[in-house]
Motif scaffolding. Structure first.
Motif, PDB file in Angstrom:
ATOM      1  N   ASP A  91      -5.983   2.039  -8.196  1.00  0.00           N
ATOM      2  CA  ASP A  91      -6.709   3.003  -7.381  1.00  0.00           C
ATOM      3  C   ASP A  91      -7.696   2.190  -6.548  1.00  0.00           C
ATOM      4  N   MET A  92      -7.622   2.310  -5.222  1.00  0.00           N
ATOM      5  CA  MET A  92      -8.453   1.438  -4.390  1.00  0.00           C
ATOM      6  C   MET A  92      -9.930   1.762  -4.476  1.00  0.00           C
ATOM      7  N   ARG A  93     -10.254   3.025  -4.713  1.00  0.00           N
ATOM      8  CA  ARG A  93     -11.673   3.366  -4.716  1.00  0.00           C
ATOM      9  C   ARG A  93     -12.364   2.938  -5.989  1.00  0.00           C
ATOM     10  N   SER A  94     -11.699   3.118  -7.117  1.00  0.00           N
ATOM     11  CA  SER A  94     -12.395   2.810  -8.368  1.00  0.00           C
ATOM     12  C   SER A  94     -12.095   1.405  -8.882  1.00  0.00           C
ATOM     13  N   GLY A  95     -11.055   0.797  -8.374  1.00  0.00           N
ATOM     14  CA  GLY A  95     -10.726  -0.537  -8.861  1.00  0.00           C
ATOM     15  C   GLY A  95      -9.970  -0.507 -10.178  1.00  0.00           C
ATOM     16  N   GLN A  96      -9.581   0.684 -10.615  1.00  0.00           N
ATOM     17  CA  GLN A  96      -8.896   0.798 -11.895  1.00  0.00           C
ATOM     18  C   GLN A  96      -7.404   0.595 -11.764  1.00  0.00           C
ATOM     19  N   ASN A  97      -6.859   0.050 -12.836  1.00  0.00           N
ATOM     20  CA  ASN A  97      -5.420  -0.098 -12.925  1.00  0.00           C
ATOM     21  C   ASN A  97      -4.880   1.209 -13.488  1.00  0.00           C
ATOM     22  N   ILE A  98      -4.142   1.959 -12.679  1.00  0.00           N
ATOM     23  CA  ILE A  98      -3.701   3.273 -13.135  1.00  0.00           C
ATOM     24  C   ILE A  98      -2.462   3.188 -14.010  1.00  0.00           C
ATOM     25  N   GLN A  99      -1.472   2.415 -13.544  1.00  0.00           N
ATOM     26  CA  GLN A  99      -0.232   2.325 -14.316  1.00  0.00           C
ATOM     27  C   GLN A  99       0.228   0.889 -14.289  1.00  0.00           C
ATOM     28  N   SER A 100       0.963   0.496 -15.333  1.00  0.00           N
ATOM     29  CA  SER A 100       1.539  -0.834 -15.247  1.00  0.00           C
ATOM     30  C   SER A 100       2.937  -0.815 -15.825  1.00  0.00           C
ATOM     31  N   PHE A 101       3.781  -1.648 -15.271  1.00  0.00           N
ATOM     32  CA  PHE A 101       5.192  -1.661 -15.634  1.00  0.00           C
ATOM     33  C   PHE A 101       5.584  -3.081 -15.983  1.00  0.00           C
ATOM     34  N   GLU A 102       6.128  -3.228 -17.179  1.00  0.00           N
ATOM     35  CA  GLU A 102       6.495  -4.571 -17.598  1.00  0.00           C
ATOM     36  C   GLU A 102       7.926  -4.584 -18.079  1.00  0.00           C
ATOM     37  N   SER A 103       8.872  -4.578 -17.152  1.00  0.00           N
ATOM     38  CA  SER A 103      10.243  -4.648 -17.629  1.00  0.00           C
ATOM     39  C   SER A 103      11.009  -5.811 -17.037  1.00  0.00           C
ATOM     40  N   HIS A 104      10.390  -6.505 -16.093  1.00  0.00           N
ATOM     41  CA  HIS A 104      11.077  -7.661 -15.540  1.00  0.00           C
ATOM     42  C   HIS A 104      11.043  -8.800 -16.536  1.00  0.00           C
TER      43      HIS A 104
ATOM     44  N   ASP B 188       9.019 -13.707 -12.967  1.00  0.00           N
ATOM     45  CA  ASP B 188       8.011 -13.381 -11.945  1.00  0.00           C
ATOM     46  C   ASP B 188       8.499 -12.313 -10.989  1.00  0.00           C
ATOM     47  N   ILE B 189       7.592 -11.434 -10.615  1.00  0.00           N
ATOM     48  CA  ILE B 189       7.914 -10.440  -9.612  1.00  0.00           C
ATOM     49  C   ILE B 189       7.502 -11.024  -8.273  1.00  0.00           C
ATOM     50  N   ASN B 190       8.464 -11.209  -7.380  1.00  0.00           N
ATOM     51  CA  ASN B 190       8.159 -11.837  -6.109  1.00  0.00           C
ATOM     52  C   ASN B 190       7.698 -10.870  -5.047  1.00  0.00           C
ATOM     53  N   CYS B 191       8.182  -9.636  -5.135  1.00  0.00           N
ATOM     54  CA  CYS B 191       7.864  -8.705  -4.067  1.00  0.00           C
ATOM     55  C   CYS B 191       7.900  -7.285  -4.600  1.00  0.00           C
ATOM     56  N   VAL B 192       6.923  -6.481  -4.175  1.00  0.00           N
ATOM     57  CA  VAL B 192       6.927  -5.062  -4.544  1.00  0.00           C
ATOM     58  C   VAL B 192       6.859  -4.257  -3.255  1.00  0.00           C
ATOM     59  N   LYS B 193       7.512  -3.098  -3.252  1.00  0.00           N
ATOM     60  CA  LYS B 193       7.529  -2.282  -2.044  1.00  0.00           C
ATOM     61  C   LYS B 193       7.539  -0.816  -2.426  1.00  0.00           C
ATOM     62  N   TYR B 194       6.640  -0.056  -1.815  1.00  0.00           N
ATOM     63  CA  TYR B 194       6.581   1.366  -2.081  1.00  0.00           C
ATOM     64  C   TYR B 194       7.774   2.074  -1.444  1.00  0.00           C
ATOM     65  N   TYR B 195       8.221   3.117  -2.087  1.00  0.00           N
ATOM     66  CA  TYR B 195       9.268   3.959  -1.564  1.00  0.00           C
ATOM     67  C   TYR B 195       8.667   4.803  -0.442  1.00  0.00           C
ATOM     68  N   PRO B 196       9.459   5.181   0.579  1.00  0.00           N
ATOM     69  CA  PRO B 196       8.902   5.963   1.685  1.00  0.00           C
ATOM     70  C   PRO B 196       8.236   7.270   1.236  1.00  0.00           C
TER      71      PRO B 196
ATOM     72  N   PHE C  10      -2.344   1.237  -4.403  1.00  0.00           N
ATOM     73  CA  PHE C  10      -1.428   0.190  -3.989  1.00  0.00           C
ATOM     74  C   PHE C  10      -0.815  -0.411  -5.244  1.00  0.00           C
ATOM     75  N   VAL C  11       0.300  -1.080  -5.047  1.00  0.00           N
ATOM     76  CA  VAL C  11       0.999  -1.689  -6.176  1.00  0.00           C
ATOM     77  C   VAL C  11       1.009  -3.197  -5.963  1.00  0.00           C
ATOM     78  N   SER C  12       0.850  -3.941  -7.071  1.00  0.00           N
ATOM     79  CA  SER C  12       0.878  -5.398  -6.967  1.00  0.00           C
ATOM     80  C   SER C  12       1.818  -5.947  -8.029  1.00  0.00           C
TER      81      SER C  12
ATOM     82  N   LEU D  77       0.830  -1.201   0.000  1.00  0.00           N
ATOM     83  CA  LEU D  77       0.000   0.000   0.000  1.00  0.00           C
ATOM     84  C   LEU D  77       0.859   1.242   0.000  1.00  0.00           C
ATOM     85  N   ALA D  78       0.344   2.307  -0.611  1.00  0.00           N
ATOM     86  CA  ALA D  78       1.072   3.571  -0.624  1.00  0.00           C
ATOM     87  C   ALA D  78       1.185   4.089   0.803  1.00  0.00           C
TER      88      ALA D  78
END
Lengths: 70, 357
Positions: free
Chosen positions: B229-242, B245-253, B216-218, B207-208
């Motif tokens: 976006d948690m309220r609308s359920g929309q996917n705002i951005q997506s990143f595909e460079s790996h 499999d992505i095992n773990c994601v973590k927001y920056y402080p 939040f990012v998954s 979560l942000a």
């Protein structure tokens, strides 16, 4: 769920998503990275893992206190 | 598809196409028949539905293999500073300073893959291969039977890979092997919002950090990291460079960026405002996948746990490795920095938790 969808439906879903994303507002990396650097440098002096902890406050100083939890 | 070679005991006209060729003795519905190898292949393909190909089935089997690998995890998750550990099949709450076990809750499910502390510290959510995420209220009364108060909140159609409370005790966000993330109301168990968009298992979510944050990012097995976006359920951005499999994601402080750790042995840093990857943390000498990552308090350091039993500490701004932490005897499954930033805890398949300070 994605595994119930056929390849065509999955591709269609991805395409819809990409179409939405094309118009996302973006800012240049230069500005963002400077912001990030400023943010980090601002907080870094307070980060105990970077600046270290003074010996008198460090409970693990020396040999006592270190152990493994199983 | 090419024919498989087989030892043909008989040669003659095929029972289905009547062409003389070497025959395979097979049983259809318990009757022995002789088909030529071409007819056998065609029959095997009839089992596929329209639109399916062997390729797509192969992909499905790959995801199943991954699930099997996860099932072999012995120790899976850790929260700091008063740690929560998932052990098989007991949930243990530790006090990291006194090293005392505070609570132990036996769980009916054998494999627990995710756990989270409620913001108030009064409850724990955990979920795993039982396809559910349950919330257990904690109490200071030692004699209380915590397992009896366990409440199932989330129901997925596949294993629960990650869970996290939102800013309040009342809402729970889960990610699942069925490719979706979902937001649940803890009291009623109702599904508030579901997030579709991943095309494979979702392995991790974060979560942000901001108080008013709604995103939040998954990250998942489809190599994509999505911001929602948690309220609308929309996917705002997506990143595909790996590349795996992505095992773990973590927001920056700061909330404007996030990092991801992947099986392709790299960790990547993505800037959300610029909508792109800005750094890749990799080295030729690192060939094992990274299964977990976490930032230090200021965001200067990125701690990543790898399957080669070590934790590499990366300097986020310079993109270089600052140091390596050795000590575990099996793969590192999770690392978390304590909320006050003074220590790092790592959990591993060698059944130990190590606190590094």
């Amino acid at each position: 769920m994605a595994r119930d969808m056929s390849d065509k439906e999955i591709l269609k879903m991805e395409l819809d998503q990409l179409k939405k994303e094309v118009s996302t507002p973006r800012t240049p990396v230069n500005a963002n990275c400077t912001d990030t650097i400023a943010f980090v440098e601002g907080l870094a002096p307070n980060d105990p893992l970077i600046k270290g902890v003074p010996d008198d406050k460090n409970p693990y100083k020396g040999d006592k206190g270190g152990c493994i939890i199983t | 598809m090419c024919d498989q070679t087989f030892v043909a005991a008989t040669f003659g006209p095929c029972d289905s196409c009547s062409k003389p060729s070497p025959l395979m003795n097979i049983y259809i519905k318990n009757e022995a028949t002789n088909y030529c190898s071409l007819c056998v292949e065609m029959m095997a393909c009839q089992g596929l539905q329209k639109g399916e190909t062997l390729e797509s089935l192969k992909r499905e089997s790959e995801t199943l293999k991954k699930k099997l690998e996860e099932e072999r995890n012995k120790l899976n998750d850790v929260e700091c500073n008063v740690s929560v550990i998932l052990c098989w099949p007991i949930l243990i709450v530790w006090d990291a300073f006194t090293l005392n076990k505070e609570h132990g809750v036996p769980l009916p499910c054998t494999w627990v893959l995710a756990c989270a502390y409620a913001p108030s510290g009064c409850a724990i959510a955990c979920g795993g291969l039982d396809n559910k995420c349950s919330v257990i209220p904690l109490s200071l009364d030692k004699n209380e039977n915590l397992a009896a108060k366990k409440k199932s909140v989330a129901m997925h159609t596949n294993y629960v890979s990650g869970c996290s409370f939102t800013n309040s005790d009342m809402q729970l966000l889960t990610s699942s092997g069925d490719g979706t993330c979902a937001l649940w109301d803890v009291e009623s168990g109702q599904l508030l919002q579901s997030f579709h968009g991943h095309t494979a298992d979702v392995l991790s979510l974060d979560l942000a950090p901001s108080e008013t944050g709604n995103t939040f990012v998954s990250g998942g097995c489809d190599m994509k990291a999505n911001v929602w976006d948690m309220r609308s359920g929309q996917n705002i951005q997506s990143f595909e460079s790996h590349e795996s499999d992505i095992n773990c994601v973590k927001y920056y402080p700061s909330g404007d960026a996030f990092a991801s750790a992947s099986d392709d042995a790299t960790c990547r840093f993505y800037d959300l405002r610029a909508d792109r990857e800005v750094a890749v943390y990799q080295k030729d000498s690192i060939i094992f996948g990274a299964s977990t990552c976490d930032f230090s308090l200021s965001g200067r350091l990125l701690f990543a746990g790898y399957n080669d039993y070590a934790i590499n500490v990366w300097d986020v701004l310079k993109g270089t490795r600052a140091t390596i932490l050795f000590g575990h005897e099996n793969r590192v499954s999770r690392v978390r920095v304590s909320p006050d930033g003074t220590a790092l805890c790592s959990a591993s398949w060698d059944s130990t938790l190590r606190v590094w300070a």
